[in-house]
Design a protein around this motif. Structure first.
Motif, PDB file in Angstrom:
ATOM      1  N   UNK A  93       0.985  -1.174   0.119  1.00 47.63           N
ATOM      2  CA  UNK A  93       0.002  -0.077  -0.031  1.00 47.63           C
ATOM      3  C   UNK A  93       0.839   1.336   0.065  1.00 47.63           C
ATOM      4  N   UNK A  94       0.417   2.469  -0.364  1.00 44.04           N
ATOM      5  CA  UNK A  94       0.954   3.697  -0.310  1.00 44.04           C
ATOM      6  C   UNK A  94       0.241   4.520   0.772  1.00 44.04           C
ATOM      7  N   UNK A  95       1.431   5.708   1.326  1.00 46.52           N
ATOM      8  CA  UNK A  95       1.003   6.679   1.998  1.00 46.52           C
ATOM      9  C   UNK A  95       1.706   7.790   1.547  1.00 46.52           C
ATOM     10  N   UNK A  96       0.870   8.988   1.212  1.00 41.69           N
ATOM     11  CA  UNK A  96       1.429   9.968   0.462  1.00 41.69           C
ATOM     12  C   UNK A  96       0.839  11.345   0.934  1.00 41.69           C
ATOM     13  N   UNK A  97       1.598  12.443   0.573  1.00 42.98           N
ATOM     14  CA  UNK A  97       1.039  13.681   0.967  1.00 42.98           C
ATOM     15  C   UNK A  97       0.823  14.213  -0.693  1.00 42.98           C
ATOM     16  N   UNK A  98      -0.450  14.531  -0.944  1.00 40.19           N
ATOM     17  CA  UNK A  98      -1.146  14.564  -2.184  1.00 40.19           C
ATOM     18  C   UNK A  98      -0.280  15.717  -2.819  1.00 40.19           C
ATOM     19  N   UNK A  99       0.101  15.242  -4.320  1.00 39.07           N
ATOM     20  CA  UNK A  99       0.472  16.160  -5.168  1.00 39.07           C
ATOM     21  C   UNK A  99       2.168  16.175  -4.941  1.00 39.07           C
ATOM     22  N   UNK A 100       2.737  15.543  -4.219  1.00 35.84           N
ATOM     23  CA  UNK A 100       4.186  15.624  -3.766  1.00 35.84           C
ATOM     24  C   UNK A 100       4.726  14.291  -3.942  1.00 35.84           C
ATOM     25  N   UNK A 101       6.128  14.340  -3.589  1.00 36.58           N
ATOM     26  CA  UNK A 101       6.783  13.026  -3.475  1.00 36.58           C
ATOM     27  C   UNK A 101       7.237  12.455  -2.271  1.00 36.58           C
ATOM     28  N   UNK A 102       6.382  13.304  -1.286  1.00 38.55           N
ATOM     29  CA  UNK A 102       6.674  12.700  -0.072  1.00 38.55           C
ATOM     30  C   UNK A 102       5.913  11.473   0.235  1.00 38.55           C
ATOM     31  N   UNK A 103       6.190  10.324  -0.021  1.00 34.27           N
ATOM     32  CA  UNK A 103       5.342   9.205  -0.034  1.00 34.27           C
ATOM     33  C   UNK A 103       6.297   7.896   0.675  1.00 34.27           C
ATOM     34  N   UNK A 104       5.485   6.892   1.002  1.00 38.76           N
ATOM     35  CA  UNK A 104       6.086   5.592   1.364  1.00 38.76           C
ATOM     36  C   UNK A 104       5.174   4.605   0.558  1.00 38.76           C
TER      37      UNK A 104
END
Length: 440
Positions: A93-104
């Motif tokens: 699964x992914x967790x992200x800050x929308x519209x950025x590459x701050x993701x995991x």
């Protein structure tokens, strides 16, 4: 161009609200995981009637905030993928800050979906604004030799692939680039990758253009194939997926638009979400797949939309293109002889039973009448998707792939002037108003 859009061949009912769905089967039970707080979860005993279950996770995992500080607490886990390998179910699964590459990308495992004995396997890969790729939209793929791979990525530097360790199910080794879309130095929409293998080829499916805009979404499902898992991947026209290639599998139907977030089940079923073209509400669909001449096709979807076209004017045999290959909005459309250039290539896809959008391959912008003008002589230009009917066109088949192209907003015909610029005019059945659609 005739337009027979498919009839649903798997009628679904129950709770169908799901974004980025992934479909699996354990014993006689079907399961669907999807974007949602704690990872959305549904089940069915017949593939037709679906029921929501409790989310996979009761709450956000404490370590997510160490990598992504500002993720959405109400819709925290995105685009999950669930696959069985080496005696366990693996849920990425992914967790992200929308519209950025701050993701995991994170990982859970379980011995059984029914038993729900989920274990947190922690972080798989992460990204920040300083990196090229974006760590979202994971898809686990097991190659014919039994090696696990993870394909992932969204926008920015596109779709990535890495081999996984069979024990940890986490990356080891190189990260490969499989596909991306750029307009100049500006990244364009490509995400939600899915890998599969059939008859000697690796197939990469991806969602292109824009998601998450309700009925203004112009998501489409595109596909390419390769002889090696690491690429290069090409579409049916021979265009590389590293150069905006991708044969279009589906984009819209009579009621729904923005097909995307797709997953495949055993190369037999395609599952995806789409948005109702009036209310903007989303739901998921399950479609049966056929394979013809080495390429996938949705069963009963009888529209040939999986290639790009040159629009050749019957009067002077020149093709429609964006002036000077410009990529900005408001650039005018002109006819020229540069038929091999991407700016002379147009993707035509349906938005309902009668009308189409026409998208330039170079700029990824849409053919429209400037300012939604209804008057004779109004300029034809390109613009981003506004969902206005000035960007929608009726294609009237005259003979031998020759068409009149009529604007939905004005009812006027796409017309070439003597100076080769395109405008709209009342249909007078002139050769300057007739266009041959040459498939690439």
């Amino acid at each position: 161009m005739t337009n027979k859009l498919f009839d649903l061949n798997i009628e679904l009912k129950g709770d169908l609200k799901a974004h980025d769905p992934a479909l699996v089967k354990e014993n006689d039970q079907w399961y669907l995981v999807h974007t949602g707080k704690g990872i959305g979860f549904k089940s069915s005993n017949n593939l037709s009637e679906w029921h929501s279950q409790d989310s996979i996770l009761n709450e956000a995992l404490s370590w997510w905030g160490d990598y992504v500080e500002n993720f959405d607490r109400e819709n925290d886990a995105w685009a999950p993928d669930l696959e069985y390998f080496n005696g366990k179910w693996w849920l990425y699964y992914s967790v992200s800050e929308f519209g950025t590459k701050n993701s995991l990308i994170g990982l859970l495992s379980a011995e059984s979906i029914e038993a729900a004995d989920w274990q947190d396997e922690g972080l798989v890969i992460t990204s920040t604004q300083g990196q090229d790729f974006n760590s979202i939209d994971p898809n686990l793929f097991i190659d014919p030799e039994g090696k696990p791979w993870l394909v992932f990525g969204s926008w920015f530097d596109g779709i990535k692939l890495t081999e996984l360790n069979k024990e940890t199910m986490k990356p080891e080794g190189e990260i490969y680039s499989l596909a991306h879309r750029m307009v100049g130095k500006r990244p364009a929409g490509i995400e939600a990758p899915t890998l599969t293998y059939k008859d000697g080829y690796y197939y990469l499916f991806a969602s292109i253009d824009h998601c998450c805009r309700g009925n203004k979404s112009d998501y489409k499902i595109a596909c390419g194939r390769a002889e090696s898992i690491t690429g290069p991947y090409y579409d049916q026209d021979g265009t590389s997926l590293m150069d905006k290639g991708g044969s279009i599998l589906a984009a819209a139907d009579r009621e729904f638009t923005g097909y995307g977030g797709q997953d495949l089940f055993e190369n037999k079923y395609l599952v995806h979400h789409a948005y109702h073209r009036h209310s903007g509400e989303y739901r998921f669909f399950i479609k049966e797949l056929d394979w013809e001449d080495g390429w996938p096709k949705i069963k009963n979807y009888d529209l040939k939309i999986n290639s790009y076209y040159k629009l050749k004017n019957l009067e002077n045999q020149k093709t429609a293109a964006v002036e000077a290959a410009k990529t900005e909005a408001r650039a005018r459309i002109i006819c020229n002889n540069n038929q091999k250039a991407h700016t002379n290539h147009w993707l035509i896809y349906p938005i309902d039973a009668e009308y189409y959008r026409i998208q330039n391959r170079n700029s990824l912008l849409y053919l429209e009448v400037g300012d939604a003008d209804k008057s004779d002589g109004a300029d034809i230009q390109q613009w981003s998707n506004t969902r206005h009917i000035c960007q929608e066109w009726e294609l009237i088949n005259l003979r031998d792939n020759i068409y009149k192209i009529i604007n939905r907003n004005s009812g006027k015909a796409l017309t070439k002037l003597e100076d080769d610029y395109l405008v709209q005019k009342e249909d007078q059945d002139l050769d300057s108003q007739k266009w041959k659609l040459d498939s690439l």
